[in-house]
Scaffold this motif. Structure first.
Motif, PDB file in Angstrom:
ATOM      1  N   ARG A  40     -19.486  42.159  10.679  1.00 31.09           N
ATOM      2  CA  ARG A  40     -20.510  41.185  11.099  1.00 31.09           C
ATOM      3  C   ARG A  40     -20.747  40.144  10.008  1.00 31.09           C
ATOM      4  O   ARG A  40     -20.860  38.950  10.287  1.00 31.09           O
ATOM      5  N   LYS A  41     -20.815  40.596   8.754  1.00 34.87           N
ATOM      6  CA  LYS A  41     -21.026  39.675   7.636  1.00 34.87           C
ATOM      7  C   LYS A  41     -19.879  38.662   7.546  1.00 34.87           C
ATOM      8  O   LYS A  41     -20.105  37.465   7.375  1.00 34.87           O
ATOM      9  N   ASN A  42     -18.653  39.133   7.727  1.00 36.73           N
ATOM     10  CA  ASN A  42     -17.503  38.237   7.685  1.00 36.73           C
ATOM     11  C   ASN A  42     -17.507  37.277   8.858  1.00 36.73           C
ATOM     12  O   ASN A  42     -17.184  36.094   8.713  1.00 36.73           O
ATOM     13  N   MET A  43     -17.874  37.770  10.035  1.00 38.09           N
ATOM     14  CA  MET A  43     -17.922  36.899  11.215  1.00 38.09           C
ATOM     15  C   MET A  43     -18.991  35.828  11.032  1.00 38.09           C
ATOM     16  O   MET A  43     -18.801  34.679  11.446  1.00 38.09           O
ATOM     17  N   GLU A  44     -20.105  36.182  10.441  1.00 36.32           N
ATOM     18  CA  GLU A  44     -21.158  35.202  10.174  1.00 36.32           C
ATOM     19  C   GLU A  44     -20.645  34.138   9.204  1.00 36.32           C
ATOM     20  O   GLU A  44     -20.827  32.941   9.427  1.00 36.32           O
ATOM     21  N   LYS A  45     -19.971  34.574   8.153  1.00 34.51           N
ATOM     22  CA  LYS A  45     -19.426  33.635   7.167  1.00 34.51           C
ATOM     23  C   LYS A  45     -18.415  32.692   7.817  1.00 34.51           C
ATOM     24  O   LYS A  45     -18.461  31.480   7.616  1.00 34.51           O
ATOM     25  N   ARG A  46     -17.512  33.248   8.614  1.00 37.27           N
ATOM     26  CA  ARG A  46     -16.501  32.423   9.258  1.00 37.27           C
ATOM     27  C   ARG A  46     -17.112  31.481  10.289  1.00 37.27           C
ATOM     28  O   ARG A  46     -16.691  30.333  10.421  1.00 37.27           O
ATOM     29  N   SER A  47     -18.128  31.952  11.010  1.00 39.24           N
ATOM     30  CA  SER A  47     -18.811  31.084  11.978  1.00 39.24           C
ATOM     31  C   SER A  47     -19.406  29.876  11.276  1.00 39.24           C
ATOM     32  O   SER A  47     -19.352  28.754  11.785  1.00 39.24           O
ATOM     33  N   ARG A  48     -19.999  30.104  10.124  1.00 40.74           N
ATOM     34  CA  ARG A  48     -20.599  28.998   9.349  1.00 40.74           C
ATOM     35  C   ARG A  48     -19.546  27.960   8.982  1.00 40.74           C
ATOM     36  O   ARG A  48     -19.841  26.773   8.910  1.00 40.74           O
TER      37      ARG A  48
END
Length: 180
Positions: free
Chosen positions: A38-46
């Motif tokens: 989830r943390k990585n997906m949030e970073k990539r979404s940004r």
């Protein structure tokens, strides 16, 4: 629940239970990996200019009939609060990814719909997220993926059964949950 990210902290969690506790170990690992994903997906979404929640909101809207929904229905489908969806809707509308319409049947109600810019953003972001899912599951056979889905379904079902109980609920004694 705690997010056990560091291997030393995970080991400490395992050591808290004399003789080991496999279910706790499995849940600690599950929490840890889902948090990291989830943390990585949030970073990539940004990197795409959206939060992960905003991307999911666009995807949920795209799956709705007419790509339209009320904010409260959207919040329910996403499992977030109405306050969270409200700020998401404001931001997505300001950035031009969705349109907001007054509900003709309820003067206080509104509907939001996906527009071309929102569809374009999903199309831009989907390859990354589909690729991530494919990569995470690439070492599993189709049979193993089906089995994994079955296990997750069992965990979800068990959680639905127990999530309403408090820590001091008399129906819980030791390692057992008791039915009415």
């Amino acid at each position: 629940m705690f997010f056990f990210l560091d291997s030393e902290i995970r080991q400490l969690a395992y050591n808290l239970f004399p003789g080991g506790n496999k279910p706790i170990g499995v849940l600690v690992d599950l929490f840890s990996i889902t948090y990291e994903i989830r943390k990585n997906m949030e970073k990539r979404s940004r990197e795409f200019g959206l939060s992960y929640g905003q991307y999911i909101a666009l995807c949920v809207l795209s799956a709705q009939r007419d790509e339209m929904s009320s904010p409260s229905t959207l919040a329910e489908k996403m499992g977030v609060s109405r306050a969270a969806i409200s700020s998401m809707v404001i931001s997505l509308e300001q950035d031009g990814y969705i349109n907001k319409y007054d509900d003709p049947n309820d003067k206080r109600g509104v509907f939001v719909s996906l527009n071309d810019k929102g569809r374009g953003k999903i199309k831009q972001m989907d390859p990354f997220f589909i690729g991530l899912a494919s990569r995470l599951m690439s070492d599993f056979s189709e049979s193993e993926i089906n089995q994994f889905q079955t296990y997750l379904s069992h965990v979800r079902s068990a959680f639905e059964d127990v999530k309403g109980y408090g820590l001091t609920d008399p129906k819980m004694t030791g390692d057992k949950w008791y039915e009415d």
